[in-house]
Design a protein around this motif. Structure first.
Motif, PDB file in Angstrom:
ATOM      1  N   ASN A 220     127.162 138.239 179.407  1.00  0.00           N
ATOM      2  CA  ASN A 220     127.714 136.963 179.228  1.00  0.00           C
ATOM      3  C   ASN A 220     127.130 135.216 179.101  1.00  0.00           C
ATOM      4  OD1 ASN A 220     128.167 139.163 177.478  1.00  0.00           O
ATOM      5  ND2 ASN A 220     130.678 138.989 177.804  1.00  0.00           N
ATOM      6  N   LEU A 221     127.495 135.470 180.671  1.00  0.00           N
ATOM      7  CA  LEU A 221     127.102 133.819 180.703  1.00  0.00           C
ATOM      8  C   LEU A 221     125.887 132.997 180.597  1.00  0.00           C
ATOM      9  CD1 LEU A 221     129.518 133.926 183.448  1.00  0.00           C
ATOM     10  CD2 LEU A 221     129.903 133.564 181.389  1.00  0.00           C
ATOM     11  N   LEU A 222     125.687 131.945 180.220  1.00  0.00           N
ATOM     12  CA  LEU A 222     125.056 130.571 179.854  1.00  0.00           C
ATOM     13  C   LEU A 222     124.985 129.345 180.610  1.00  0.00           C
ATOM     14  CD1 LEU A 222     122.901 130.349 178.023  1.00  0.00           C
ATOM     15  CD2 LEU A 222     123.909 129.009 176.430  1.00  0.00           C
ATOM     16  N   VAL A 223     123.846 129.081 181.740  1.00  0.00           N
ATOM     17  CA  VAL A 223     124.069 127.529 182.480  1.00  0.00           C
ATOM     18  C   VAL A 223     123.358 126.623 181.451  1.00  0.00           C
ATOM     19  CG1 VAL A 223     122.481 127.954 184.004  1.00  0.00           C
ATOM     20  CG2 VAL A 223     124.076 126.488 184.027  1.00  0.00           C
ATOM     21  N   SER A 224     123.904 125.443 180.998  1.00  0.00           N
ATOM     22  CA  SER A 224     123.353 124.282 180.934  1.00  0.00           C
ATOM     23  C   SER A 224     123.375 122.994 181.781  1.00  0.00           C
ATOM     24  CB  SER A 224     123.898 123.910 179.261  1.00  0.00           C
ATOM     25  OG  SER A 224     125.078 123.758 179.032  1.00  0.00           O
ATOM     26  N   ALA A 225     122.629 122.546 181.628  1.00  0.00           N
ATOM     27  CA  ALA A 225     122.019 121.222 182.349  1.00  0.00           C
ATOM     28  C   ALA A 225     121.858 119.851 181.353  1.00  0.00           C
ATOM     29  CB  ALA A 225     120.802 121.275 182.986  1.00  0.00           C
ATOM     30  N   SER A 226     122.512 118.503 181.555  1.00  0.00           N
ATOM     31  CA  SER A 226     122.863 117.821 180.544  1.00  0.00           C
ATOM     32  C   SER A 226     122.503 116.376 181.327  1.00  0.00           C
ATOM     33  CB  SER A 226     124.294 117.943 179.645  1.00  0.00           C
ATOM     34  OG  SER A 226     124.053 116.845 178.992  1.00  0.00           O
ATOM     35  N   ASP A 235     130.746 131.351 178.117  1.00  0.00           N
ATOM     36  CA  ASP A 235     130.012 132.883 177.751  1.00  0.00           C
ATOM     37  C   ASP A 235     130.463 132.900 176.109  1.00  0.00           C
ATOM     38  OD1 ASP A 235     131.537 135.536 177.105  1.00  0.00           O
ATOM     39  OD2 ASP A 235     133.499 135.087 178.245  1.00  0.00           O
ATOM     40  N   VAL A 236     128.853 133.586 176.279  1.00  0.00           N
ATOM     41  CA  VAL A 236     128.623 133.867 174.938  1.00  0.00           C
ATOM     42  C   VAL A 236     129.185 134.289 173.923  1.00  0.00           C
ATOM     43  CG1 VAL A 236     125.769 132.989 175.544  1.00  0.00           C
ATOM     44  CG2 VAL A 236     126.537 135.758 175.668  1.00  0.00           C
ATOM     45  N   SER A 237     129.606 135.029 174.533  1.00  0.00           N
ATOM     46  CA  SER A 237     130.671 136.050 173.565  1.00  0.00           C
ATOM     47  C   SER A 237     131.368 135.778 172.676  1.00  0.00           C
ATOM     48  CB  SER A 237     130.899 137.067 174.276  1.00  0.00           C
ATOM     49  OG  SER A 237     131.806 137.169 175.100  1.00  0.00           O
ATOM     50  N   THR A 238     132.362 134.772 173.333  1.00  0.00           N
ATOM     51  CA  THR A 238     133.294 133.607 173.071  1.00  0.00           C
ATOM     52  C   THR A 238     132.965 132.160 172.536  1.00  0.00           C
ATOM     53  OG1 THR A 238     133.601 132.247 174.462  1.00  0.00           O
ATOM     54  CG2 THR A 238     135.177 134.822 173.955  1.00  0.00           C
ATOM     55  N   GLY A 239     132.192 131.996 172.910  1.00  0.00           N
ATOM     56  CA  GLY A 239     131.316 130.626 172.604  1.00  0.00           C
ATOM     57  C   GLY A 239     132.537 129.272 173.471  1.00  0.00           C
ATOM     58  N   TYR A 240     133.319 130.019 174.938  1.00  0.00           N
ATOM     59  CA  TYR A 240     133.340 129.425 175.276  1.00  0.00           C
ATOM     60  C   TYR A 240     133.167 128.566 176.730  1.00  0.00           C
ATOM     61  CZ  TYR A 240     138.060 130.434 172.184  1.00  0.00           C
ATOM     62  OH  TYR A 240     138.711 130.163 171.405  1.00  0.00           O
ATOM     63  N   CYS A 241     133.093 127.111 177.312  1.00  0.00           N
ATOM     64  CA  CYS A 241     132.754 126.597 177.862  1.00  0.00           C
ATOM     65  C   CYS A 241     134.125 127.311 179.043  1.00  0.00           C
ATOM     66  CB  CYS A 241     132.292 125.119 177.921  1.00  0.00           C
ATOM     67  SG  CYS A 241     132.471 124.397 179.347  1.00  0.00           S
TER      68      CYS A 241
END
Length: 463
Positions: A220-226, A235-241
Motif C-alpha cells: 500500500n505504500l508509495l514514496v514521493s520526492a519533492s 499509504d495509498v489505501s487511506t491517502g495519509y502521509c
C-alpha cells in the motif's frame, strides 16, 4: 611532379578555373591563365565559358559533402564493429534475454504529446505503458501494438513522474506533478482518479510504489520526492502521509525503493545520493553518496543478478550475501554515472555521455547498466568488462532523452494484477510471448525498453 589528372581531366579543370575567374570578375588573372595555357577565343569562347560556369563550386561542395558522409559511415562502421567484438555468440542472434540489448531503429515511435515527455512506466502485467508530459496529461499506450489507448487529464501543471504498482491484484497508476499533488488512478475502472494526495510544498519530481515486504507489507505504500527537499511515504489505501524523510539540503530529484521495500535511494540538487532504511519508525540516511560535482538527477538499485560483476569491480572476493541493496548507480549533470557499494564507496565512474545524465536502468540479467542523457543517446555499459560502454544508440531521439524504463519481468505462477494470470495473462486474454526465461527460472525477462524525450516521442525498443 607526377601528373595525377589525365590530360582530359586537366583540360576540364583549366576551363572550369577560367570560367570561375571570369564569373568572379578576375579578368586579368583569367587572361593570364589563358595565355599560359594557349587557350584562345577559338578554343574557349563565351558559350564554353557558360558551360563551365559554376562547375568548380559544384565539385568543391560535393567533395566536402562526400567527405562528411565517409566520416559518418566510418564512425558507424567502427561502432558496429565494436558491438560485434563485444557480443557473445548468443547475443549476436539476440536469442538470450540476459544478453539482449536494444538496437536502432525503435520498434515503435509513439506520438501524441504536445510538450516534452518527462516520464514513462510499464504496467506490471498488461502491455500498457503510461507516459507523462509537460502538456499536463498522461497517455496510456499499448506498447505491443504501438497504439494510443487513452489520454488522462487531471493535473494542472507538468506531469513529472508516473509509476504502476500498489496492492497485489489491484494495480494502480500514480502520477506526480509541478501542481504539488500526487494522483492515483484506477486502471481497472477506466483510469478514474480515485485519490489526490496533497502535502508537498513544492513540485513533486518523482513517485514510486514501495514493494510489499515492510511496514504493513500490503503493497500500500508509495514514496514521493519533492523540490520542498523532503521525501514522503504515503499509504495509498487511506491517502495519509505516514512518514516524512528530511535530510537533503536541496530539491530531491529521484527516488528508487529496494526490491524488498526496506530501503529507499534518493538523489538531489545537493550533489548527493542518500540511502534510507524506511523499516524503522524514524528513518535517517543510512548512507550518503558523496562524489558528484553537480546535481544528481537519477538513481537505480542494482538487482542481485548484477552482484557478481559489481563485486569483481569493487575488488571483493566473493559476491555479498543477498541483501536488497549492495550496489547502486547514480547519474548527474556532471555527465558521469557513478557506481557505489552499500557503504557509500564509489567503485567506478562511467564517463562517456556528453551532457546531463537523465535516466538509469539495470538490465534484469545483471550484465549491463543502461543510461539516457541530454546528448540524445542511449548507452549500454557492460558490468562484466569493468563498466565499459559497449553500445551507443546515437539516434535514440532527436532531442534530450529524459527517461528510460525496462518492462518488468513476468513472474510465473503468481496471480497477476486485476485478477489475471500473472504468468502470461494479457489484457485481451491472449497468452503473452516472452523472450526466454531468466536464469533464476521464476521470472521471464521481457526484452522491452521505453524512452521519452523532449522531441515529443516515446520510443519502444523491443526484441
Amino acid at each position: 611532379m607526377a601528373q595525377i589528372l589525365t590530360s582530359r581531366q586537366a583540360e576540364e579543370l583549366h576551363r572550369a578555373l577560367i570560367a570561375y575567374l571570369t564569373a568572379n570578375n578576375l579578368s586579368n588573372t583569367a587572361a593570364a591563365l589563358r595565355a599560359e595555357l594557349n587557350l584562345g577565343e577559338d578554343a574557349f569562347d563565351a558559350t564554353t565559358a557558360k558551360k563551365y560556369e559554376g562547375l568548380l563550386e559544384k565539385k568543391w561542395t560535393s567533395v566536402v559533402r562526400l567527405q562528411k558522409k565517409i566520416m559518418d559511415l566510418e564512425s558507424r562502421n567502427s561502432a558496429l564493429q565494436s558491438e560485434l567484438d563485444n557480443a557473445t555468440p548468443t547475443s549476436r542472434q539476440n536469442k538470450d534475454p540476459v544478453s539482449w540489448l536494444p538496437k536502432s531503429p525503435a520498434r515503435h515511435t509513439l506520438q501524441s504529446h504536445r510538450n516534452p515527455i518527462t516520464c514513462v512506466a510499464f504496467h506490471p502485467v498488461f502491455s500498457a505503458l503510461a507516459s507523462g508530459s509537460e502538456d499536463q496529461t498522461i497517455k496510456i499506450w499499448d506498447w505491443e501494438l504501438g497504439e494510443l489507448e487513452r489520454t488522462i487529464k487531471g493535473h494542472t501543471k507538468a506531469v513529472l513522474d508516473v509509476d504502476f504498482g500498489g496492492p497485489r491484484g489491484n494495480t494502480l497508476l500514480a502520477s506526480c506533478s509541478s501542481d504539488l499533488t500526487i494522483k492515483l488512478w484506477d486502471p481497472s475502472d477506466d483510469y478514474k482518479n480515485i485519490r489526490t494526495l496533497p502535502g508537498h510544498d513544492h513540485s513533486v519530481s518523482a513517485v514510486r510504489f514501495i514493494p510489499s515486504g515492510v511496514a504493513g507489507g500490503a503493497g500500500n505504500l508509495l514514496v514521493s520526492a519533492s523540490r520542498d527537499k523532503t521525501l514522503r511515504i504515503w499509504d495509498v489505501s487511506t491517502g495519509y502521509c505516514v512518514k516524512t524523510l528530511r535530510g537533503h539540503a536541496e530539491w530531491v530529484r529521484d527516488v528508487c525503493p529496494s526490491i524488498d521495500g526496506r530501503f529507499i535511494l534518493s538523489t538531489s540538487d545537493d550533489y548527493t545520493g542518500r540511502l534510507w532504511d524506511v523499516s524503522i519508525p524514524n528513518p535517517e540516511p543510512k548512507t550518503t553518496l558523496i562524489g558528484h560535482e553537480h546535481v544528481v538527477l537519477c538513481c537505480a538499485i542494482a538487482p542481485a543478478s548484477a552482484y557478481p560483476h559489481l563485486a569483481t569491480m569493487a575488488g571483493v572476493k566473493k559476491p555479498p550475501a543477498t541483501s536488497a541493496v549492495e550496489f547502486m548507480a547514480t547519474g548527474s549533470r556532471d555527465k558521469t554515472i557513478r557506481l557505489w557499494d552499500a557503504r557509500g564507496t564509489c567503485i567506478k565512474i562511467l564517463v562517456g555521455h556528453d551532457n546531463w545524465v537523465r535516466g538509469l536502468v539495470f538490465h534484469p540479467g545483471g550484465k549491463y547498466l543502461l543510461s539516457v542523457a541530454d546528448d540524445y543517446t542511449l548507452r549500454c555499459w557492460d558490468l562484466t568488462q569493468e563498466g565499459r560502454c559497449v553500445k551507443t544508440i546515437g539516434d535514440a531521439h532527436g532531442h534530450f532523452v529524459q527517461c528510460i524504463r525496462w518492462a518488468p519481468s513476468i513472474v510465473k505462477d503468481v496471480p497477476g494484477a486485476n485478477g489475471t494470470d500473472g504468468a502470461n495473462g494479457d489484457s485481451n486474454g491472449t497468452p503473452r510471448k516472452t523472450a526466454g526465461a531468466q536464469a533464476g527460472g521464476d521470472a521471464q525477462i521481457r526484452c522491452v525498453i521505453a524512452t521519452g524525450s523532449v522531441d515529443l516521442n516515446v520510443r519502444i525498443f523491443a526484441n
